[in-house]
Design a protein around this motif. Structure first.
Motif, PDB file in Angstrom:
ATOM      1  N   LEU A  57      27.970  24.944 -18.504  1.00  0.00           N
ATOM      2  CA  LEU A  57      28.241  23.971 -17.963  1.00  0.00           C
ATOM      3  C   LEU A  57      28.569  23.794 -16.737  1.00  0.00           C
ATOM      4  O   LEU A  57      29.376  24.330 -15.900  1.00  0.00           O
ATOM      5  CB  LEU A  57      29.786  24.294 -19.058  1.00  0.00           C
ATOM      6  CG  LEU A  57      30.222  22.890 -18.754  1.00  0.00           C
ATOM      7  CD1 LEU A  57      29.958  21.550 -19.835  1.00  0.00           C
ATOM      8  CD2 LEU A  57      31.554  22.578 -19.393  1.00  0.00           C
ATOM      9  N   PRO A  58      28.025  22.357 -16.321  1.00  0.00           N
ATOM     10  CA  PRO A  58      28.379  21.925 -14.678  1.00  0.00           C
ATOM     11  C   PRO A  58      29.416  21.109 -14.753  1.00  0.00           C
ATOM     12  O   PRO A  58      29.931  21.232 -15.857  1.00  0.00           O
ATOM     13  CB  PRO A  58      26.997  21.187 -15.076  1.00  0.00           C
ATOM     14  CG  PRO A  58      26.413  20.516 -16.217  1.00  0.00           C
ATOM     15  CD  PRO A  58      27.086  21.538 -16.899  1.00  0.00           C
ATOM     16  N   ALA A  59      29.448  20.901 -13.748  1.00  0.00           N
ATOM     17  CA  ALA A  59      30.862  20.246 -13.360  1.00  0.00           C
ATOM     18  C   ALA A  59      31.091  18.765 -12.266  1.00  0.00           C
ATOM     19  O   ALA A  59      31.383  18.844 -11.843  1.00  0.00           O
ATOM     20  CB  ALA A  59      31.757  21.020 -12.469  1.00  0.00           C
ATOM     21  N   GLY A  60      29.004  18.792 -11.873  1.00  0.00           N
ATOM     22  CA  GLY A  60      29.295  17.638 -10.558  1.00  0.00           C
ATOM     23  C   GLY A  60      27.841  17.622 -10.813  1.00  0.00           C
ATOM     24  O   GLY A  60      26.974  18.492 -11.672  1.00  0.00           O
ATOM     25  N   ALA A  61      27.202  16.723 -10.015  1.00  0.00           N
ATOM     26  CA  ALA A  61      25.696  16.383  -9.702  1.00  0.00           C
ATOM     27  C   ALA A  61      25.440  16.177 -11.124  1.00  0.00           C
ATOM     28  O   ALA A  61      26.024  15.330 -11.346  1.00  0.00           O
ATOM     29  CB  ALA A  61      24.847  17.680  -9.013  1.00  0.00           C
TER      30      ALA A  61
END
Length: 457
Positions: A370-374
């Motif tokens: 799971l990403p948190a940005g970009a």
């Protein structure tokens, strides 16, 4: 040779003093000229420079070698391109476009600018990014042709051939491309997927030696989509401080973080480590083709001193980089872009990331992080469950052939058995792409023998 010639000349002169001789220097020059003529090249032999031979873009090398033949019955969905403008669903704000039009209409920005950028434009960037913990002035800003040139200048000013730099693995391939072409050794420090791609600090520090001249930190990350906490960045700074290593902070995705996360610039946390922070308009303002980047020089303890600043100025003079028209528009772009524009962009990227993560989390053999940005998401492939394919390159190659979905194999980031998804595509395309990936995996997934035994029991 020359002494022998002079002796012969003088000997001849002693026997014939009344004869007229050319000056000895003229005779010697003619002789040398003739000998040089004889050594001229006999045929054409033009070779490329060592720098050009050593320049390799890993992404291009891998993609160009892949057999990409989409399924003619399914329209192509490219989840591989890190350009948010490709599908037309993420236009920049009208204020940004109008600022550029106004700069053109003013006729003030059609000529050459100073190599480091207009003073006023540098002052605008300094004011926009200055904070009490990391104050900036115009003299601390070098405007460049995109963030890529900023990274190029930063590496070049800090490193000599034979030096080494530390770069993240997985990480943006340009770092290695630039370094190797300059004769600089690259050392890869590990990121930890089980810890949301945090730096393996112990491994990173173990790579440092007396020729290490630069540590590159990319936050938020391409290709991982990770965003580091304040505490983790402080730990990274502690390693750099202990070993007296300057940091190149690639912050092109700065402030592109999802709700619930907070972006911290590296410089705002540093008390002593000198930092060259690289950024630009490309991603946050969704105009990568406008080629406007910058280096922010953070050096409150004067460790860089005048030499590094002068070095950046000299290097910037090799190419008069940043587009003058965009420089003329940058004050309005930075100061007048509405917050709603940023919010809409981030909300869209977060929604698409959650859709992708949710859908692929239930696909057998895949492990998304799971990403948190970009604007990226990395997906692990449990290759033992896909025995038909040797690696991530073959996996993604066949995904194109069968499903017309192209994801970039993470071998391009020196991190095999993963692939990267760009989450900027329209939502309906993301949903369709995930469905096709699921179908592909269900067709090729094979349980391991141990799994089969557990099911039998």
């Amino acid at each position: 040779m020359q002494e022998l010639f002079i002796e012969i000349y003088l000997f001849s002169l002693s026997f014939s003093p009344n004869l007229t001789f050319l000056p000895i220097t003229s005779i010697w020059s003619c002789s040398v000229y003739k000998s040089k003529q004889k050594s001229r090249r006999q045929r054409w032999n033009i070779r490329p420079s060592e720098m050009s031979i050593n320049t390799l873009n890993p992404i291009r090398a891998i993609v160009d070698g892949m057999k990409l033949t989409p399924n003619p019955e399914k329209p192509m969905i490219a989840l591989s391109i890190g350009d948010p403008t490709v599908f037309g669903n993420l236009p920049t704000d009208e204020k940004v476009t109008q600022a550029l039009k106004d700069a053109i209409d003013s006729n003030k920005y059609n000529g050459y600018a100073p190599s480091v950028g207009y003073q006023k434009s540098r002052d605008v960037v300094a004011n926009f990014y200055s904070c009490p913990e990391a104050p900036l002035e115009a003299e601390d800003v070098v405007l460049t042709s995109g963030c890529s040139q900023a990274i190029d200048l930063a590496i070049t000013v800090l490193c000599n051939p034979g030096d080494n730099i530390l770069i993240p693995c997985p990480g943006f391939s340009l770092y290695k491309t630039l370094a190797v072409s300059l004769g600089i050794q690259v050392k890869l420090y590990n990121l930890l997927p089980e810890k949301s791609w945090e730096v393996d600090l112990q491994h990173m520090e173990s790579l440092i030696d007396d020729r290490t001249t630069c540590l590159i930190i990319n936050n938020p990350s391409n290709p991982c989509g990770s965003v580091y906490s304040k505490e983790h960045l402080k730990n990274v700074l502690s390693v750099a401080s202990k070993n007296c290593i300057p940091i190149l902070a690639d912050e092109i995705y700065g402030d592109m973080v999802f709700p619930g996360c907070k972006y911290q610039s590296m410089a705002s946390l540093s008390s002593d480590v000198p930092i060259l922070a690289c950024g630009g308009l490309a991603k946050r303002w969704l105009v990568p083709g406008w080629r406007m980047g910058w280096i922010l020089i953070h050096d409150r303890n004067q460790i860089f001193g005048k030499e590094i600043r002068q070095g950046l100025v000299k290097l910037s003079q090799r190419i008069l980089g940043a587009c003058t028209i965009v420089q003329g528009a940058i004050e309005s772009i930075l100061n007048d872009t509405p917050q709603e524009f940023y919010y809409r962009t981030i909300s869209f990227l977060k929604s698409n990331s959650e859709i992708c993560f949710s859908e692929l989390s239930t696909v057998p053999g895949l492990t998304p992080v799971l990403p948190a940005g970009a604007m990226y998401l990395m997906v692990g492939i449990e290759m033992e469950h896909f025995p038909e394919f040797q690696n991530d390159v073959q996996f993604t190659e066949h995904l194109v052939t069968e499903q017309s979905v192209f994801c970039l194999p993470a071998t391009a980031f020196e991190y095999p058995n993963y692939f990267r998804i760009v989450v900027t595509v329209p939502e309906e395309m993301m949903v369709e792409a995930c469905a096709r990936i699921r179908e592909f995996c269900q067709r090729h997934y094979r349980p391991c023998s141990q799994d089969s035994n557990e099911l039998d029991q």
